[in-house]
Design a protein around this motif. Structure first.
Motif, PDB file in Angstrom:
ATOM      1  N   ASN A 215       0.788  -1.206   0.018  1.00 23.31           N
ATOM      2  CA  ASN A 215       0.033   0.000  -0.019  1.00 23.31           C
ATOM      3  C   ASN A 215       0.911   1.197  -0.077  1.00 23.31           C
ATOM      4  OD1 ASN A 215      -2.221   1.758  -0.003  1.00 23.31           O
ATOM      5  ND2 ASN A 215      -2.446   1.336   2.212  1.00 23.31           N
ATOM      6  N   SER A 216       1.517   1.512  -1.010  1.00 29.31           N
ATOM      7  CA  SER A 216       2.270   2.557  -1.161  1.00 29.31           C
ATOM      8  C   SER A 216       2.263   2.898  -2.794  1.00 29.31           C
ATOM      9  CB  SER A 216       3.782   2.332  -0.737  1.00 29.31           C
ATOM     10  OG  SER A 216       4.509   3.728  -0.633  1.00 29.31           O
ATOM     11  N   PHE A 217       3.136   3.993  -3.038  1.00 35.88           N
ATOM     12  CA  PHE A 217       3.248   4.144  -4.455  1.00 35.88           C
ATOM     13  C   PHE A 217       4.707   4.957  -4.554  1.00 35.88           C
ATOM     14  CE2 PHE A 217       1.474   7.875  -2.399  1.00 35.88           C
ATOM     15  CZ  PHE A 217       1.827   9.095  -2.921  1.00 35.88           C
ATOM     16  N   GLU A 218       5.048   4.812  -5.992  1.00 34.69           N
ATOM     17  CA  GLU A 218       6.634   5.246  -6.315  1.00 34.69           C
ATOM     18  C   GLU A 218       6.923   6.428  -5.962  1.00 34.69           C
ATOM     19  OE1 GLU A 218       6.946   4.317 -10.557  1.00 34.69           O
ATOM     20  OE2 GLU A 218       6.203   2.110 -10.331  1.00 34.69           O
ATOM     21  N   SER A 225      11.115   2.056  -3.608  1.00 37.06           N
ATOM     22  CA  SER A 225      10.291   1.226  -4.401  1.00 37.06           C
ATOM     23  C   SER A 225      11.141   0.586  -5.588  1.00 37.06           C
ATOM     24  CB  SER A 225       9.064   2.095  -5.175  1.00 37.06           C
ATOM     25  OG  SER A 225       9.770   3.125  -5.733  1.00 37.06           O
ATOM     26  N   TYR A 239       4.230  -5.481  -6.121  1.00 38.75           N
ATOM     27  CA  TYR A 239       3.109  -4.603  -6.822  1.00 38.75           C
ATOM     28  C   TYR A 239       2.794  -3.754  -5.868  1.00 38.75           C
ATOM     29  CZ  TYR A 239       2.985  -9.278  -9.095  1.00 38.75           C
ATOM     30  OH  TYR A 239       3.020 -10.333  -9.674  1.00 38.75           O
ATOM     31  N   LEU A 240       3.090  -2.298  -6.249  1.00 39.48           N
ATOM     32  CA  LEU A 240       2.608  -1.188  -5.460  1.00 39.48           C
ATOM     33  C   LEU A 240       1.341  -0.919  -5.998  1.00 39.48           C
ATOM     34  CD1 LEU A 240       5.788  -1.062  -4.744  1.00 39.48           C
ATOM     35  CD2 LEU A 240       5.720   1.292  -5.310  1.00 39.48           C
ATOM     36  N   VAL A 241       0.248  -0.970  -4.946  1.00 37.90           N
ATOM     37  CA  VAL A 241      -0.925  -0.731  -5.497  1.00 37.90           C
ATOM     38  C   VAL A 241      -1.609   0.483  -4.665  1.00 37.90           C
ATOM     39  CG1 VAL A 241      -1.314  -3.123  -6.229  1.00 37.90           C
ATOM     40  CG2 VAL A 241      -1.681  -2.401  -3.809  1.00 37.90           C
ATOM     41  N   ALA A 449      -1.414   8.206  -9.512  1.00 34.85           N
ATOM     42  CA  ALA A 449      -1.008   6.730  -9.394  1.00 34.85           C
ATOM     43  C   ALA A 449      -2.343   5.782  -9.496  1.00 34.85           C
ATOM     44  CB  ALA A 449      -0.319   6.237  -8.011  1.00 34.85           C
ATOM     45  N   LEU A 450      -3.312   6.092  -9.012  1.00 32.91           N
ATOM     46  CA  LEU A 450      -4.418   5.515  -9.013  1.00 32.91           C
ATOM     47  C   LEU A 450      -5.636   5.828 -10.304  1.00 32.91           C
ATOM     48  CD1 LEU A 450      -5.381   5.279  -5.244  1.00 32.91           C
ATOM     49  CD2 LEU A 450      -4.443   3.401  -6.458  1.00 32.91           C
ATOM     50  N   SER A 456      -0.170   2.503 -10.169  1.00 33.72           N
ATOM     51  CA  SER A 456      -0.627   1.780  -9.104  1.00 33.72           C
ATOM     52  C   SER A 456      -1.867   0.805  -9.660  1.00 33.72           C
ATOM     53  CB  SER A 456      -1.053   2.423  -7.819  1.00 33.72           C
ATOM     54  OG  SER A 456       0.115   2.981  -7.205  1.00 33.72           O
ATOM     55  N   HIS A 457      -2.610   1.520 -10.420  1.00 38.92           N
ATOM     56  CA  HIS A 457      -4.009   0.932 -11.163  1.00 38.92           C
ATOM     57  C   HIS A 457      -3.598  -0.197 -11.859  1.00 38.92           C
ATOM     58  CE1 HIS A 457      -7.902   0.538 -12.785  1.00 38.92           C
ATOM     59  NE2 HIS A 457      -7.169   0.371 -13.914  1.00 38.92           N
TER      60      HIS A 457
END
Length: 472
Positions: A215-218, A225, A239-241, A449-450, A456-457
């Protein structure tokens, strides 16, 4: 006993989370995204031991394709009353193995079971899924830096003998800031404890996952990451989601926090909250109260009954039979009624953070709270209490630059003068202005990201497609 039985032709995911809303909330967001955007149904396995009306009500509001199975009661009466949180959770998960196996067997017969996904404490249950030929992943609801620590710590364990606070040099994780031993995750700070053994077992179990969702993002953790992506041969695929955070639309506001915020100027209020499990000592509660008052700034403070021995005292139950306001300095509430609001035990955090009057967040640095603060562009005062929160604070202050941190005395207490100073620094000072600009940038990066074409998506889409292929 099942809350709801849902037989479906949709690909089905089984989630298992530790007790506590802090673990359940990100899982609920992940399950909802899988249901809404990727065509899955899901079942949450939850522990009867620690079920609560708040948890049950929360689960009842989820997407209609998400159901719940309550595992049978697991006896824990042989565990000492003062046992560490990790020892309790480790024992709980280990003793749940036959019940989880039975649940997976049943769900495999009735659904198109595509994967079993526990949280980080459930790594010792992955062999059960493997035995049943069910794809088995972990949803790691902390950040990339902590996951790297999980991967690299076992080698440090075998090559050192001293307590980690006594390490002569910082621990160097790839892509991360140097990590002093005093900032290691709290459960490994006593090598002779049961908690240490449980934590090491949990860490080692992560290598048996077929993949790990984080549960993070680049943009929030660029170095960490990248390091995780570059180490694919040494650990499961990553997998960063994130950032997966709740919308807050269903949060109750019985005490009128939003109404009070509506009456305050923009970006003028400091929100003070230590998450669903955090508690302060009596001395620290007093110092914080006087420090907030001395700062001259508006504040909304979620107050809990103090506990002098356990900083995670409300982890399993946020409610208290006593009124926390009884422990505040005499006349404190009355003296500050024009600039401060004090609420007992709980507040609608997302609604508070998303309000235009909120200009800062004094936080324990739990990862859910951190992501919610980033998601609403609110800079932080880092006040870590337990678990991995000291590591999070290091990353937020010295890495991401979106937080400031008070200086504590040797006994860990932050005195009132330092409280007032750090509040003013965040709300008025230059470091606060820089942190506010940076967190606004990360807010936009998290939204991106989402988005449909965001990393992330796309990462979650990749995992979802792998799960669908596994059952076809």
């Amino acid at each position: 006993m099942e809350k709801e039985t849902k037989v479906t032709e949709l690909p089905h995911i089984v989630f298992l989370t530790s007790p506590g809303m802090g673990h359940l909330i990100p899982f609920a967001e992940l399950a909802t995204r899988l249901a809404c955007h990727h065509g899955f149904s899901a079942t949450f396995l939850t522990f009867t031991n620690f079920s609560s009306p708040r948890q049950s009500n929360f689960l009842a509001t989820l997407h209609p394709n998400i159901s719940t199975v309550y595992l049978p009661f697991i006896p824990l009466d042989d565990i000492p009353n003062n046992a560490h949180l990790v020892t309790i959770l480790g024992t709980l998960f280990t003793r749940s193995v036959p019940h989880v196996r039975d649940a997976l067997v049943s769900l495999k017969q009735r659904t198109r079971l595509a994967a079993f996904v526990p949280d980080l404490f459930g790594s010792n249950l992955l062999p059960v899924a493997k035995e049943l030929s069910v794809p088995h992943y972990i949803f790691f609801s902390c950040n990339c830096m902590v996951l790297l620590f999980f991967f690299h710590f076992p080698s440090l364990h075998t090559t050192t003998t001293c307590e980690y606070r006594d390490l002569p040099e910082p621990f160097h994780l790839p892509g991360c800031l140097p990590l002093p031993g005093k900032d290691f995750i709290e459960p490994v700070m006593d090598r002779k404890s049961d908690t240490y053994s449980w934590t090491l077992q949990v860490m080692r179990g992560h290598t048996s996952a077929q993949g790990i969702l984080v549960n993070s993002f680049e943009t929030l953790e660029p170095g960490a990451s990248k390091a995780l992506q570059n180490e694919e041969e040494k650990h499961p695929p990553i997998y960063l989601v994130g950032p997966l955070i709740r919308s807050g639309l269903d949060e109750a506001d019985e005490l009128g926090c939003v109404e009070w915020l509506d009456q305050q100027p923009n970006c003028s209020v400091l929100f003070v909250s230590f998450g669903s499990g955090g508690t302060l000592s009596m001395k620290q509660t007093t110092e914080l109260a006087f420090g907030l008052e001395a700062s001259g700034h508006r504040f909304l403070w979620v107050v809990r009954c103090p506990n002098d021995s356990d900083k995670s005292a409300t982890y399993f139950n946020v409610e208290s039979p006593d009124d926390p306001q009884n422990y505040l300095p005499e006349s404190f509430v009355n003296r500050n009624k024009n600039k401060g609001m004090v609420v007992p035990s709980w507040a609608p955090q997302v609604k508070v953070l998303s309000h235009k009057a909120t200009g800062g967040f004094l936080s324990h640095c739990g990862w859910n709270s951190t992501l919610e603060s980033v998601g609403h562009g609110v800079p932080l005062i880092a006040w870590p209490l337990y678990a991995e929160q000291r590591m999070n604070a290091l990353m937020l202050v010295d890495g991401a630059g979106i937080a400031v941190r008070p200086v504590a005395l040797e006994d860990g207490v932050v005195e009132r003068g330092e409280v007032a100073r750090i509040v003013c620094e965040l709300m008025d000072g230059e470091r606060g202005k820089v942190a506010r600009c940076k967190v606004k940038e990360l807010q936009e990066a998290g939204i991106s990201a989402l988005s449909p074409e965001g990393p992330s998506h796309l990462a979650l889409t990749k995992v979802a497609n792998q799960w669908k292929v596994a059952i076809n």
